[in-house]
Design a protein around this motif. Structure first.
Motif, mmCIF file in Angstrom:
data_model
loop_
_atom_site.group_PDB
_atom_site.id
_atom_site.type_symbol
_atom_site.label_atom_id
_atom_site.label_comp_id
_atom_site.label_asym_id
_atom_site.label_seq_id
_atom_site.Cartn_x
_atom_site.Cartn_y
_atom_site.Cartn_z
ATOM 1 N N ILE A 1 0.808 -1.219 0.000
ATOM 2 C CA ILE A 1 0.000 0.000 0.000
ATOM 3 C C ILE A 1 0.848 1.278 0.000
ATOM 4 O O ILE A 1 0.334 2.356 0.298
ATOM 5 C CB ILE A 1 -0.977 0.010 1.190
ATOM 6 C CG1 ILE A 1 -0.228 -0.138 2.524
ATOM 7 C CG2 ILE A 1 -2.026 -1.088 1.033
ATOM 8 C CD1 ILE A 1 -1.111 0.074 3.752
ATOM 9 N N ILE B 1 -5.615 3.824 -1.849
ATOM 10 C CA ILE B 1 -6.605 3.515 -0.812
ATOM 11 C C ILE B 1 -7.767 4.492 -0.907
ATOM 12 O O ILE B 1 -7.585 5.714 -0.799
ATOM 13 C CB ILE B 1 -5.966 3.581 0.583
ATOM 14 C CG1 ILE B 1 -4.814 2.571 0.673
ATOM 15 C CG2 ILE B 1 -7.004 3.304 1.665
ATOM 16 C CD1 ILE B 1 -4.048 2.646 1.971
ATOM 17 N N TYR C 1 -12.611 10.517 8.419
ATOM 18 C CA TYR C 1 -12.947 9.105 8.226
ATOM 19 C C TYR C 1 -14.412 8.777 8.460
ATOM 20 O O TYR C 1 -14.815 7.631 8.295
ATOM 21 C CB TYR C 1 -12.052 8.247 9.116
ATOM 22 C CG TYR C 1 -10.594 8.603 8.963
ATOM 23 C CD1 TYR C 1 -9.938 8.359 7.759
ATOM 24 C CD2 TYR C 1 -9.898 9.239 9.975
ATOM 25 C CE1 TYR C 1 -8.605 8.725 7.582
ATOM 26 C CE2 TYR C 1 -8.567 9.598 9.818
ATOM 27 C CZ TYR C 1 -7.929 9.348 8.618
ATOM 28 O OH TYR C 1 -6.613 9.712 8.442
ATOM 29 N N PRO D 1 -6.810 -8.076 -0.452
ATOM 30 C CA PRO D 1 -7.392 -6.766 -0.721
ATOM 31 C C PRO D 1 -8.787 -6.877 -1.303
ATOM 32 O O PRO D 1 -9.029 -7.690 -2.199
ATOM 33 C CB PRO D 1 -6.418 -6.162 -1.735
ATOM 34 C CG PRO D 1 -5.828 -7.339 -2.439
ATOM 35 C CD PRO D 1 -5.723 -8.410 -1.392
ATOM 36 N N LEU E 1 -8.181 0.178 -3.175
ATOM 37 C CA LEU E 1 -8.402 -0.625 -1.979
ATOM 38 C C LEU E 1 -9.529 -0.010 -1.152
ATOM 39 O O LEU E 1 -9.466 1.162 -0.767
ATOM 40 C CB LEU E 1 -7.120 -0.699 -1.155
ATOM 41 C CG LEU E 1 -7.150 -1.622 0.070
ATOM 42 C CD1 LEU E 1 -7.197 -3.071 -0.361
ATOM 43 C CD2 LEU E 1 -5.929 -1.369 0.957
ATOM 44 N N GLY F 1 -11.122 -2.255 1.323
ATOM 45 C CA GLY F 1 -11.254 -3.089 2.508
ATOM 46 C C GLY F 1 -10.245 -4.206 2.536
ATOM 47 O O GLY F 1 -9.484 -4.414 1.584
ATOM 48 N N LEU F 2 -10.269 -4.919 3.640
ATOM 49 C CA LEU F 2 -9.336 -6.012 3.884
ATOM 50 C C LEU F 2 -10.149 -7.235 4.286
ATOM 51 O O LEU F 2 -10.810 -7.248 5.324
ATOM 52 C CB LEU F 2 -8.373 -5.603 5.007
ATOM 53 C CG LEU F 2 -7.209 -6.515 5.340
ATOM 54 C CD1 LEU F 2 -6.294 -6.699 4.134
ATOM 55 C CD2 LEU F 2 -6.421 -5.941 6.513
ATOM 56 N N GLN G 1 -13.222 -2.091 6.697
ATOM 57 C CA GLN G 1 -13.135 -0.975 5.752
ATOM 58 C C GLN G 1 -11.829 -0.204 5.902
ATOM 59 O O GLN G 1 -11.294 -0.053 7.002
ATOM 60 C CB GLN G 1 -14.312 -0.015 5.963
ATOM 61 C CG GLN G 1 -15.640 -0.577 5.502
ATOM 62 C CD GLN G 1 -16.627 0.514 5.140
ATOM 63 O OE1 GLN G 1 -16.249 1.558 4.622
ATOM 64 N NE2 GLN G 1 -17.903 0.261 5.408
ATOM 65 N N THR G 2 -11.365 0.344 4.781
ATOM 66 C CA THR G 2 -10.147 1.148 4.821
ATOM 67 C C THR G 2 -10.336 2.407 5.666
ATOM 68 O O THR G 2 -9.386 2.884 6.288
ATOM 69 C CB THR G 2 -9.714 1.544 3.397
ATOM 70 O OG1 THR G 2 -10.844 2.074 2.676
ATOM 71 C CG2 THR G 2 -9.161 0.351 2.649
ATOM 72 N N LYS G 3 -11.538 2.948 5.711
ATOM 73 C CA LYS G 3 -11.777 4.125 6.552
ATOM 74 C C LYS G 3 -11.461 3.822 8.014
ATOM 75 O O LYS G 3 -10.867 4.639 8.721
ATOM 76 C CB LYS G 3 -13.229 4.595 6.416
ATOM 77 C CG LYS G 3 -13.478 5.505 5.227
ATOM 78 C CD LYS G 3 -14.842 6.174 5.332
ATOM 79 C CE LYS G 3 -15.045 7.180 4.214
ATOM 80 N NZ LYS G 3 -16.329 7.906 4.337
ATOM 81 N N ILE H 1 -9.488 1.376 9.146
ATOM 82 C CA ILE H 1 -8.053 1.110 9.260
ATOM 83 C C ILE H 1 -7.281 2.426 9.379
ATOM 84 O O ILE H 1 -6.432 2.591 10.266
ATOM 85 C CB ILE H 1 -7.556 0.288 8.048
ATOM 86 C CG1 ILE H 1 -8.171 -1.118 8.068
ATOM 87 C CG2 ILE H 1 -6.029 0.205 8.035
ATOM 88 C CD1 ILE H 1 -7.909 -1.923 6.808
#
Length: 712
Positions: free
Chosen positions: A72, A250, A625, A650, A658, A660-661, A687-689, A691
């Motif tokens: 990333i 991201i 976020y 990913p 990206l 989410g994970l 969610q990436t938010k 993270i």
């Protein structure tokens, strides 16, 4: 017939609604681009896989041989699940410096922690090589066929020119009807960068595992290091952060229901093309046996882990590993029943027979073979699970193999050194006194649940649990295997080199050890009375599965087939979706930080919440976020077809950003390894938010965000 017709009609209605009838784990060179675009993808297949220029595949790696991770940043920053990095976080933890409880965040690259033995693998090329492997085998079968295939694989590997840091992995697909070669580059200097405390990274722990709604911040961060030429190298202080060909932007845009998503990773194992009789045996025989063994082991471990912090740390990773598939098998069995998997398979099989009468003989042969194998398969399930979960027996089994090799003259200094190293790693997180209780209970289970013809002579003495507890505690206290007694003047804990200083004396002591003797009787009885029969029948089943799948693919020409997962790189796709798993139950597709606070139980090892996170929630200090509703989005579900090994994969949006994970599946849909059902099968992603919120606002590790490309 009416019932079967109705089931097939219902399945097709679900497929029309969701756009996915069978799921799919596609080889990246053969993705179903047409369907992906029909579901909303905006990029091209070449943007996902390309050997001529950078593509998304250059940012996706297999992490430490099991999970998936993604790059990333342009400085080799890796993102994977907290549970994928758990062993490494644990290895750096002590009672005094408990990184599991407190979390860890390097303040700069100099503080990043090395992890000896951890690797990441890039797949740089994929080729179908079926003709190279099967071209001269048409007249062969059985052992001769296997031998020739292995020879052809070796010949193919030798014919390819690769770098010293590369390897070639050849894998069968479609039950051995096709073969593919994967060129892999392995990096060996992987350092821990950051991990939230387990009250975030493992929030909900075993209670919430495999279920939805979910509120787990299941992520951790590592970094790949390379030599000055950006090539793989062993750990060195002189190594530098790896520069990738591609890293993932991201996205922090809000996620909406029906958004297109795809997941890129290394799914472990699926069996989507099993006949109905095989699924029936899983539901009625093998899954219940495996669940029963692990249920006993987990309850025994949990009792002491809750009461003692040292045990909790020592057994944290092992407990999570045992609990993971225990709960998965429970959900899988429930899902197979609820989705009418057996009846659906039977209906599909009838439709195949109607088109190709030769398939009936294959199905009849399956029925005969699975019925013959059933008693041996049940014994295999109990025996293998007990040896895996009674660690004292696991150790005894390792010592047994060592003694056999020693007496056969196959043990040299190198073998002794390797065995001692493996034992040292095992004993590091082993409690002989605690496991004596586990072993006592599992021996009673084996004595009571195993058919008499598969039991060692005199094994009925273990039927009484209470008697076993006394006997095993006494045996353990006086056993070299448990580490609680000495041989050659030392224990395995005090001086393992001294334990192995006199091998004849060690072997003599082991063979007189009642734990060793009990394992020997169990093992030799199993090998004599069950293993050969089980393996022999399985070989016939595997050969028939290859034939049956070839027949299926030739007959059902309207269906697009994908190969079962086998830990090779795959792409799966779907849409963001909630679900209706049971009558009057409806799940939203997204959870938020609000749900963490609703589940919060002060001091509880599964549902405690760090004070700083509570403060951020109370003050609504959310920064950039929050979503349109002013909340912090946490996790979401979609119809991507995932399995074990996809942990850390990913989750990407329609443009390849990206979002989410991947870290889990919804419990009601865990049967997707065997029967993907678009009504129930959901993968779960953090969610990436969330993270980025944790990295920035909770951890104060803004320097990491400065490396990333964040799409707003």
């Amino acid at each position: 017939m009416l019932k079967k017709t109705f089931i097939i009609a219902t399945l097709f209605q679900a497929a029309a609604f969701f756009g996915q009838q069978y799921g799919g784990m596609w080889i990246p060179t053969e993705i179903n681009e047409k369907e992906m675009k029909s579901l909303g993808m905006k990029i091209k297949a070449q943007d996902i896989w390309n050997t001529e220029k950078p593509s998304i595949k250059d940012a996706v790696v297999q992490f430490d041989g099991g999970c998936t991770a993604e790059i990333i940043s342009p400085k080799g920053l890796l993102l994977t699940n907290h549970h994928c990095g758990y062993d490494n976080i644990q290895s750096h933890s002590t009672v005094e410096n408990d990184l599991l409880t407190n979390g860890f965040w390097a303040k700069n690259m100099d503080e990043e922690l090395p992890n000896p033995g951890v690797t990441v693998d890039f797949v740089t090329d994929i080729k179908e090589i079926t003709q190279d492997i099967l071209g001269n085998t048409s007249s062969l079968s059985g052992a001769e066929l296997t031998k020739k295939i292995n020879e052809n694989i070796d010949a193919y590997k030798k014919s390819q020119k690769i770098e010293s840091y590369q390897s070639i992995i050849v894998r069968p697909m479609f039950a051995g009807n096709k073969y593919y070669a994967f060129v892999v580059e392995t990096y060996k200097d992987i350092r821990l960068v950051g991990a939230p405390p387990q009250s975030i990274g493992k929030f909900g722990s075993d209670t919430d595992n495999w279920v939805w709604p979910r509120h787990t911040g299941d992520f951790s961060m590592f970094r790949i290091y390379a030599d000055k030429n950006n090539k793989p190298a062993e750990y060195s202080k002189d190594n530098v952060p790896f520069t990738p060909k591609h890293f993932l932007p991201i996205s922090v845009k809000d996620i909406k229901e029906n958004d297109f998503t795809f997941v890129f990773g290394f799914p472990g194992r699926t069996n989507e093309y099993l006949p109905s009789v095989a699924i029936e045996k899983i539901i009625t025989d093998t899954n219940p046996a495996r669940i029963e063994v692990r249920d006993i082991a987990l309850k025994t471990l949990d009792e002491k882990m809750r009461a003692d912090d040292a045990t909790r740390i020592k057994y944290a990773s092992k407990y999570a590993s045992v609990a993971n598939y225990w709960k998965k098998w429970i959900g899988e069995t429930k899902g197979l029943k609820k989705s009418n998997a057996v009846a659906k398979k039977q209906a599909y099989e009838s439709s195949l027979v109607a088109k190709n009468s030769e398939i009936k003989s294959s199905l009849d042969e399956f029925k005969k073979l699975y019925d013959q194998q059933a008693p041996y398969a049940l014994n295999n399930a109990y025996y293998s699970e007990i040896l895996r979960n009674a660690e004292t027996l696991t150790l005894a089994n390792q010592f047994y193999a060592f003694v056999q090799n020693y007496e056969a003259g196959k043990v040299d200094d190198k073998a002794v050194k390797g065995f001692k190293n493996r034992l040292s790693g095992f004993y590091k997180d082993y409690d002989g006194e605690l496991d004596a209780k586990v072993t006592a209970k599992l021996l009673a289970l084996y004595a009571n649940k195993t058919a008499p013809e598969f039991l060692p002579e005199g094994f009925t003495q273990f039927k009484d649990v209470n008697q076993n507890l006394q006997v095993l505690e006494n045996w353990s206290r006086n056993s070299v295997i448990s580490g609680r007694n000495s041989v050659n003047g030392a224990t395995v804990y005090s001086n393992i080199d001294q334990v192995f200083s006199n091998l004849p004396e060690l072997v003599k002591t082991l063979k007189a050890d009642p734990i060793y003797q009990t394992l020997t009787k169990m093992r030799e009885t199993y090998v004599t009375k069950a293993d050969a029969q089980y393996v022999g029948l399985q070989s016939k089943i595997d050969a028939l599965q290859k034939k049956y799948l070839a027949q299926m693919m030739a007959t059902d020409t309207e269906r697009k087939f994908f190969p079962d997962a086998n830990s090779t790189l795959r792409v799966t796709y779907g849409k963001v979706k909630g679900s209706n798993p049971a009558d009057a139950i409806s799940y939203h597709y997204e959870t938020t930080l609000d749900g963490v606070m609703e589940k919060y139980v002060p001091g509880d090892y599964e549902f405690d919440v760090p004070q700083k996170l509570i403060q951020l929630y109370n003050t609504k200090d959310y920064g950039d976020y929050k979503n349109a509703a002013g909340k912090i989005p946490l996790a979401f579900t979609a119809t991507n077809h995932t399995t074990g090994g996809n942990s850390g994969s990913p989750a990407l949006d329609k443009k390849g950003n990206l979002i989410g994970l991947n870290f889990d599946r919804q419990w009601e849909g865990t049967m997707s390894d065997i029967n993907f059902d678009p009504r129930f099968s959901r993968n779960i992603m953090v969610q990436t938010k969330y993270i980025l919120f944790i990295i920035d606002k909770f951890a104060g590790a803004r320097w990491l965000l400065d490396e990333m490309k964040i799409v707003k």
